[in-house]
Design a protein around this motif. Structure first.
Motif, short mmCIF file in Angstrom:
data_model
loop_
_atom_site.label_atom_id
_atom_site.label_comp_id
_atom_site.label_asym_id
_atom_site.label_seq_id
_atom_site.Cartn_x
_atom_site.Cartn_y
_atom_site.Cartn_z
N HIS A 285 0.81 -1.22 0.00
CA HIS A 285 0.00 0.00 0.00
C HIS A 285 0.84 1.27 0.00
N ASN A 286 2.06 1.17 0.49
CA ASN A 286 2.92 2.34 0.55
C ASN A 286 3.28 2.84 -0.84
N LEU A 287 3.71 1.94 -1.72
CA LEU A 287 4.02 2.34 -3.09
C LEU A 287 2.76 2.87 -3.78
N HIS A 288 1.63 2.24 -3.51
CA HIS A 288 0.39 2.71 -4.15
C HIS A 288 0.10 4.16 -3.78
N HIS A 289 0.29 4.52 -2.53
CA HIS A 289 0.02 5.90 -2.13
C HIS A 289 1.12 6.85 -2.60
N ALA A 290 2.32 6.32 -2.80
CA ALA A 290 3.40 7.16 -3.34
C ALA A 290 3.20 7.41 -4.82
N ASP A 291 2.56 6.46 -5.52
CA ASP A 291 2.37 6.58 -6.97
C ASP A 291 1.05 5.91 -7.35
N PRO A 292 -0.09 6.56 -7.11
CA PRO A 292 -1.40 5.90 -7.22
C PRO A 292 -1.73 5.34 -8.60
N THR A 293 -1.21 5.92 -9.68
CA THR A 293 -1.59 5.44 -11.01
C THR A 293 -0.79 4.22 -11.45
N SER A 294 0.18 3.80 -10.68
CA SER A 294 0.99 2.64 -11.06
C SER A 294 0.13 1.38 -11.11
N ALA A 295 0.25 0.63 -12.20
CA ALA A 295 -0.51 -0.61 -12.33
C ALA A 295 0.08 -1.73 -11.48
N ARG A 296 1.30 -1.58 -11.04
CA ARG A 296 1.93 -2.56 -10.15
C ARG A 296 2.20 -1.91 -8.80
N HIS A 297 1.81 -2.60 -7.73
CA HIS A 297 2.04 -2.10 -6.38
C HIS A 297 3.23 -2.77 -5.72
N GLY A 298 3.42 -4.06 -5.96
CA GLY A 298 4.57 -4.77 -5.41
C GLY A 298 5.74 -4.64 -6.36
N VAL A 299 6.64 -3.70 -6.10
CA VAL A 299 7.69 -3.38 -7.07
C VAL A 299 9.08 -3.85 -6.66
N ASP A 300 9.24 -4.26 -5.41
CA ASP A 300 10.55 -4.69 -4.94
C ASP A 300 10.67 -6.21 -5.00
N ARG A 324 0.21 1.71 -17.14
CA ARG A 324 1.19 2.57 -16.48
C ARG A 324 2.11 1.73 -15.59
N TRP A 325 3.05 1.05 -16.21
CA TRP A 325 4.01 0.25 -15.47
C TRP A 325 5.06 1.15 -14.83
N PRO A 326 5.51 0.82 -13.64
CA PRO A 326 6.55 1.65 -13.00
C PRO A 326 7.89 1.51 -13.71
N THR A 327 8.67 2.53 -13.68
CA THR A 327 10.02 2.50 -14.25
C THR A 327 11.03 2.75 -13.13
N PRO A 328 12.26 2.25 -13.28
CA PRO A 328 13.28 2.45 -12.23
C PRO A 328 13.49 3.90 -11.86
N ASP A 329 13.53 4.79 -12.85
CA ASP A 329 13.75 6.20 -12.57
C ASP A 329 12.61 6.79 -11.74
N ARG A 330 11.39 6.42 -12.10
CA ARG A 330 10.23 6.96 -11.37
C ARG A 330 10.20 6.43 -9.93
N LEU A 331 10.54 5.16 -9.76
CA LEU A 331 10.58 4.61 -8.41
C LEU A 331 11.67 5.28 -7.58
N ALA A 332 12.81 5.54 -8.20
CA ALA A 332 13.94 6.14 -7.48
C ALA A 332 13.56 7.51 -6.92
N THR A 333 12.73 8.25 -7.64
CA THR A 333 12.36 9.58 -7.17
C THR A 333 11.40 9.53 -5.97
N ARG A 334 10.84 8.34 -5.72
CA ARG A 334 9.88 8.20 -4.65
C ARG A 334 10.44 7.44 -3.45
N ARG A 335 11.66 6.98 -3.53
CA ARG A 335 12.26 6.26 -2.40
C ARG A 335 12.43 7.20 -1.21
N ALA A 336 12.17 6.66 -0.04
CA ALA A 336 12.31 7.47 1.17
C ALA A 336 13.77 7.72 1.48
#
Length: 336
Positions: A285-300, A324-336
């Motif tokens: 749920h954390n990734l989903h709230h960080a990037d709601p339009t992502s079609a994948r929530h389990g990214v790690d 809307r699949w997640p990309t590495p660059d987009r995920l990197a910008t949302r890492r805590a």
């Protein structure tokens, strides 16, 4: 397709301010300000509470009935297989259809698939599709702050308030007279003729989701006993389990778990791995709230996401597109 923040479906975060709900100052720890008391609705109010109680309580009571039934008998394998099939169909209707598709626009589906997923989600007994989407968009607009329809922080962050808030976020909010206006939060669905038809058919689909296992049980076993046990396990118990898994994402996944991605201020959405399989990946749920339009929530690594796998299959079949699949660059910008 890479995620594109400029191409999202209308969400409450993008909607104009609600004049009926003035901005509230919130420090992240205090109880939410009390809402103005809703006007009494007399008989209509009593009907609303009675129907909500039936939807919430009866499937849960079926769990007790099932345990009692099992005291001297075994579960029929056909009942369990049917329950698992219907749990997957209706659960994926909610996660893939209601949530990732209609609420957040994580992909676009061809018309038959869009309708089929909306029907399947409606058979989960969680409300009509338009109301469900409107409520969830409102949750994202006001996550864990005043205006959120089901936040476990409603009564503050001290122990007593947190325990009360967990119960409220899990099931108590369903009994509150706090409707979410669909014309504000889901105008796109109100304008969709097919989705309006599915929403109107919700009562009939509730009957169907119970009648179907009864009929299949009768067809397989040939007796009313087989029909009733199928209706119990693949109907009521299956509905109860899916209800509480969905509600656990509202409650537990905002209190317990890890937060590897940054979310908006006060948003405490977490990843809770024990619920991943039962929730078809929604408990990431954390990734989903960080990037709601992502079609994948389990990214790690190791994060099972059955809903994303279904979307991938539908994409390969040509039944969904613009995913809307997640990309590495987009995920990197949302890492805590």
């Amino acid at each position: 397709m890479p995620l594109d923040s400029s191409a999202t479906v209308p969400t409450p975060a993008q909607a104009p301010p609600d004049p009926a709900r003035p901005p509230q100052r919130y420090d992240g720890t205090a109880p939410f300000p009390s809402d103005d008391p809703a006007p009494a609705r007399g008989g209509a109010e009593r009907v609303y509470v009675a129907v909500t109680a039936a939807i919430v309580v009866l499937p849960f009571l079926a769990l007790g009935a099932a345990g009692w039934w099992l005291w001297d008998s075994l579960i029929r394998p056909a009942d369990i297989v049917l329950a698992l099939v219907l749990y997957a169909v209706t659960g994926l209707g909610v996660t893939v259809g209601f949530h990732r598709g209609l609420t957040h626009g994580g992909y676009r589906a061809v018309r038959p698939v869009r309708i089929a997923l909306a029907v399947a989600g409606s058979m989960s007994f969680q409300g009509d599709v338009i109301s469900w989407v409107a409520t969830h968009r409102r949750h994202h607009a006001f996550t864990d702050r005043p205006g959120d329809p089901h936040s476990p922080y409603r009564y503050g962050t001290h122990l007593r308030g947190q325990l009360r808030g967990l119960l409220d976020a899990h099931v108590g909010w369903l009994f509150r007279n706090d409707p979410t206006p669909a014309d504000r939060y889901a105008p796109d669905l109100l304008a969709d003729r097919d989705i309006r038809a599915v929403a109107r058919a919700f009562p009939a689909l509730c009957v169907l989701t119970l009648a179907l296992p009864f009929a299949i049980g009768w067809a397989i076993g040939g007796t009313w006993v087989h029909a009733l046990t199928a209706a119990l396990w693949a109907g009521l118990v299956r509905i109860a389990l899916l209800h509480h898994v969905t509600w656990s994402v509202n409650s537990l996944c905002h209190v317990l778990g890890k937060r590897p991605f940054r979310t908006r201020r006060h948003d405490r959405a977490t990843n809770l791995w024990p619920l991943a399989l039962l929730s078809f990946g929604e408990s990431w749920h954390n990734l989903h709230h960080a990037d709601p339009t992502s079609a994948r929530h389990g990214v790690d690594r190791g994060q099972i996401d059955p809903s994303a796998a279904v979307i991938r299959l539908l994409e390969r079949l040509g039944w969904v597109h613009d995913v809307r699949w997640p990309t590495p660059d987009r995920l990197a910008t949302r890492r805590a």
